[in-house]
Design an enzyme around this catalytic site. Structure first.
Site, PDB file in Angstrom:
ATOM      1  N   HIS A 101       0.715  -1.292  -0.099  1.00 46.56           N
ATOM      2  CA  HIS A 101       0.216  -0.070  -0.157  1.00 46.56           C
ATOM      3  C   HIS A 101       1.072   1.181  -0.050  1.00 46.56           C
ATOM      4  O   HIS A 101       1.998   1.183   0.188  1.00 46.56           O
ATOM      5  CB  HIS A 101      -0.867   0.194   1.217  1.00 46.56           C
ATOM      6  CG  HIS A 101      -0.342   0.130   2.531  1.00 46.56           C
ATOM      7  ND1 HIS A 101       0.350  -0.910   3.052  1.00 46.56           N
ATOM      8  CD2 HIS A 101      -0.096   1.089   3.276  1.00 46.56           C
ATOM      9  CE1 HIS A 101       0.915  -0.486   4.116  1.00 46.56           C
ATOM     10  NE2 HIS A 101       0.679   0.595   4.520  1.00 46.56           N
ATOM     11  N   ARG A 266       5.618   5.795  14.809  1.00 49.70           N
ATOM     12  CA  ARG A 266       5.281   6.069  13.610  1.00 49.70           C
ATOM     13  C   ARG A 266       4.773   7.620  13.486  1.00 49.70           C
ATOM     14  O   ARG A 266       3.779   7.933  14.105  1.00 49.70           O
ATOM     15  CB  ARG A 266       4.201   5.037  13.091  1.00 49.70           C
ATOM     16  CG  ARG A 266       3.926   5.319  11.434  1.00 49.70           C
ATOM     17  CD  ARG A 266       2.524   3.984  11.239  1.00 49.70           C
ATOM     18  NE  ARG A 266       2.416   3.869   9.882  1.00 49.70           N
ATOM     19  CZ  ARG A 266       1.553   4.844   9.345  1.00 49.70           C
ATOM     20  NH1 ARG A 266       1.072   5.894   9.870  1.00 49.70           N
ATOM     21  NH2 ARG A 266       1.321   4.733   8.011  1.00 49.70           N
TER      22      ARG A 266
HETATM   23  C1  SIN Z   1       3.061   0.852   7.751  1.00 49.70           C
HETATM   24  O1  SIN Z   1       2.251   0.288   6.922  1.00 49.70           O
HETATM   25  O2  SIN Z   1       3.116   2.012   7.952  1.00 49.70           O
HETATM   26  C2  SIN Z   1       3.899  -0.138   8.777  1.00 49.70           C
HETATM   27  C3  SIN Z   1       5.207  -0.469   8.341  1.00 49.70           C
HETATM   28  C4  SIN Z   1       5.676  -1.556   9.179  1.00 49.70           C
HETATM   29  O3  SIN Z   1       5.303  -1.538  10.397  1.00 49.70           O
HETATM   30  O4  SIN Z   1       6.816  -2.105   8.948  1.00 49.70           O
END
Ligand code: SIN
Length: 277
Positions: A101, A266
């Site tokens: 994505h 994140r």
């Molecule tokens: C995400 O899709 O933002 C998470 C990616 C990850 O946890 O490696």
């Protein structure tokens, strides 16, 4: 012009580079940021190892690129709401982002970049894969590029609406469910064209085509874009930090570490409305 020379080591033929010798908690003046920004444009995803940063340090680094994006349905840390703690616990089977994505294609103005910082990692597994969407576009045939030149995709993620409503946040207040984006988008900084796509839970169909017409095209484009030679793979350790450019990559979190914990901080950086060029 920056005087700082970065030590940038590509990790694969298609995209991705590790930046060595930078301490993100102490070294981030303009002279250092300019080549880091250029490295992101050149390599699409950049990685730093052995960082020891606080949520505020991560916010300060992210703000070098622009404003911070508030996630429409996921809560942040109490102390720093811009930072989401993404946790997969020992008994969880689902992982966030386990399909290919591009972040927030299900919104009107998707994120410019995402920054992920590893706090706890499993002993093995839990890597993230990235795909270079410039190369995905450029390696299509001329006829395919011409046929789809003006195509738009319809994007939504209806499950999010329920979660947003449960959290009673702004996203539940009457936003339309579907967003239309160009299938081939032009990167606003590099001027290069990319294929702009997410898995079918987000990129539902090509606007104006029936599902039966659209599905085989989107299936083809997804398998074309994720051929191994267009990808790279990053193995995390505590203290690793990655920044990826959502205008030029897709990504996938590999869900292969059941029984172990993985904790990431994140952040997403605000994008700009997508111009059709
Ligand atoms: C995400 O899709 O933002 C998470 C990616 C990850 O946890 O490696």
């Amino acid at each position: 012009m920056s005087k700082t020379q970065l030590n940038v080591r590509p990790i694969a033929g298609a995209l991705g580079a590790e930046i060595l010798g930078v301490n993100l908690a102490t070294d981030l003046d303009d002279d250092m940021f300019m080549p880091i920004h250029q490295a992101l444009l050149d390599h699409c995803v950049i990685m730093f190892r052995d960082q020891d940063i606080s949520p505020q340090d991560q916010i300060d680094f992210a703000k070098r690129w622009g404003g911070l994006h508030k996630h429409p349905f996921m809560p942040g840390l109490n102390s720093h709401p811009e930072v989401l703690e993404v946790v997969k616990k020992e008994d969880d089977t689902h992982t966030l982002g386990g399909d290919w994505h591009t972040d927030q294609m299900f919104t009107a103005v998707p994120a410019l970049a995402t920054m992920l910082y590893a706090k706890e990692t499993p002993p093995a597994g839990g890597d993230t894969l990235f795909a270079n969407m410039y190369l995905a576009y450029e390696s299509l045939s001329g006829a395919m590029k011409a046929m789809l030149a003006d195509a738009r995709t319809v994007n939504s993620y209806t499950k999010n609406k329920g979660r947003a409503a449960a959290m009673k946040n702004d996203y539940s207040d009457g936003e339309p469910e579907e967003y239309v984006h160009p299938l081939f988008r032009t990167h606003p900084e590099t001027g290069r064209k990319t294929l702009y796509l997410s898995y079918k839970g987000v990129t539902r169909r090509i606007d104006g085509l029936t599902n039966a017409e659209s599905e085989p095209i989107l299936d083809f484009l997804m398998s074309h874009a994720t051929r191994p030679e267009l990808t790279c793979r990053f193995s995390w350790e505590p203290g690793s930090l990655c920044v990826w450019d959502n205008r030029s990559v897709m990504h996938l979190a590999v869900n292969d570490y059941h029984g172990y914990r993985r904790v990431m901080h994140r952040l997403t950086i605000e994008g700009q409305p997508i111009k059709v060029v």
